[in-house]
Design a protein around this motif. Structure first.
Motif, short mmCIF file in Angstrom:
data_model
loop_
_atom_site.label_atom_id
_atom_site.label_comp_id
_atom_site.label_asym_id
_atom_site.label_seq_id
_atom_site.Cartn_x
_atom_site.Cartn_y
_atom_site.Cartn_z
N PRO A 64 0.73 -1.32 -0.07
CA PRO A 64 -0.01 -0.17 0.07
C PRO A 64 0.83 1.43 0.09
O PRO A 64 2.10 1.44 0.57
N PHE A 65 0.60 2.32 -0.69
CA PHE A 65 0.82 3.62 -0.60
C PHE A 65 -0.01 4.56 -0.95
O PHE A 65 -1.08 4.45 -1.43
N THR A 66 0.32 5.90 -0.54
CA THR A 66 -0.64 7.11 -0.63
C THR A 66 -0.38 7.95 -1.76
O THR A 66 0.80 8.24 -2.01
N THR B 74 -1.35 11.36 -3.93
CA THR B 74 -1.96 12.87 -3.63
C THR B 74 -2.21 13.25 -4.92
O THR B 74 -1.36 13.11 -5.85
N GLU C 147 -6.42 12.18 -0.77
CA GLU C 147 -5.36 11.30 -1.02
C GLU C 147 -6.01 10.01 -0.94
O GLU C 147 -7.07 9.42 -0.25
N LEU C 148 -5.39 9.18 -1.87
CA LEU C 148 -5.99 7.82 -2.01
C LEU C 148 -4.93 6.72 -1.72
O LEU C 148 -3.64 6.97 -2.24
N VAL C 149 -5.29 5.75 -0.96
CA VAL C 149 -4.29 4.37 -0.61
C VAL C 149 -4.58 3.44 -1.63
O VAL C 149 -5.81 3.01 -1.75
N SER D 225 -3.01 -0.53 -3.16
CA SER D 225 -1.95 -1.50 -3.20
C SER D 225 -1.67 -2.10 -4.43
O SER D 225 -2.62 -2.47 -5.08
N THR E 18 3.28 10.26 -5.52
CA THR E 18 3.54 9.61 -4.41
C THR E 18 4.86 9.97 -3.59
O THR E 18 5.71 10.35 -4.67
#
Length: 250
Positions: free
Chosen positions: A126-128, A130, A144-146, A148, A166
């Motif tokens: 997972p990473f965020t 923007t 902000e969208l998380v 994977s 990101t």
């Protein structure tokens, strides 16, 4: 009212991904607009003849490499005022040597039009993400969208316009290009103006089934759907499809 059908070309195929799953998802979404008519092909073969009959282009590929002639045809077609939605691994060409992965060159005309060339990615995690331009219609409201997914680390052409970024710093030891210890933003979606046309590249969208890593391994233990079941990613894909299939050019 313009009753002319909009004719699109979907290039979907390659290695290490569940292209059947993605192809079906994309065609289901495109079929919601009955004025859209699609031609589907697995690679860039014959692209010189197909592009002149196409109003827009969508690609979801991995290790599908155009020839120099095909790349020049793609570049000319975009420059003439067309739109291209590129997804996930379109910019990748790979050589696997044991546990080592080397990113291979691609035709310069292809990379110039697309705006980047894949070099490496860390393990799926997972990473965020923007929005770099929060008010742009393609990403407005995403915040902000998380996700994977595979975070693509690429050689970038000057002039791309990041829409989603990101932050990630580290090493990717399986890849020949392994040192990513800088702290600059990593674009995961961007626009690349190319002549009178434009490319929107959304590098998210990994998908893999049990049988998609052959011949590297016969059976992959888990089905990976990456972000395809996430509402935020689904919104990004819908907007990308709407953008690329609009009747206006560029």
């Amino acid at each position: 009212m313009d009753h002319r059908a909009r004719r699109g070309l979907l290039v979907c195929g390659g290695r290490f991904h569940d292209f059947d799953f993605v192809r079906l998802r994309l065609l289901q979404l495109l079929a919601e607009d009955e004025s859209v008519r699609m031609q589907v092909v697995p690679d860039w073969s014959g692209i010189e003849a197909r592009l002149p009959a196409s109003d827009f282009l969508i690609s979801y590929t991995c290790d599908v490499r155009p020839t120099e002639e095909q790349a020049r045809a793609l570049s000319r077609w975009v420059r003439d005022g067309h739109r291209w939605l590129a997804l996930h691994a379109t910019n990748s060409a790979l050589e696997l040597g044991g546990r080592r992965v080397t990113a291979l060159p691609l035709p310069e005309a292809f990379v110039d039009a697309l705006g980047s060339r894949f070099l490496s990615h860390p393990p799926i995690a997972p990473f965020t993400v923007t929005a770099a331009e929060p008010d742009h219609p393609l990403v407005a409201g995403v915040g902000e969208l998380v996700v994977s997914d595979e975070l693509y680390l690429s050689e970038l052409r000057p002039g791309i316009r990041p829409l989603l970024t990101t932050r990630w710093s580290g090493v990717t030891p399986r890849f020949a290009d392994s040192d990513w210890t800088g702290d600059e933003p990593r674009p995961v979606a961007y626009l690349n103006d190319h002549g009178a046309g434009c490319v929107y590249y959304l590098t998210l969208g990994h998908a893999r089934g049990h049988y998609d890593m052959q011949p590297e391994t016969d059976y992959w233990p888990e089905v990976d759907r990456g972000p395809w079941e996430e509402p935020g990613f689904q919104l990004l894909v819908r907007r990308g499809l709407g953008w690329v299939s609009e009747r206006s050019t560029a």
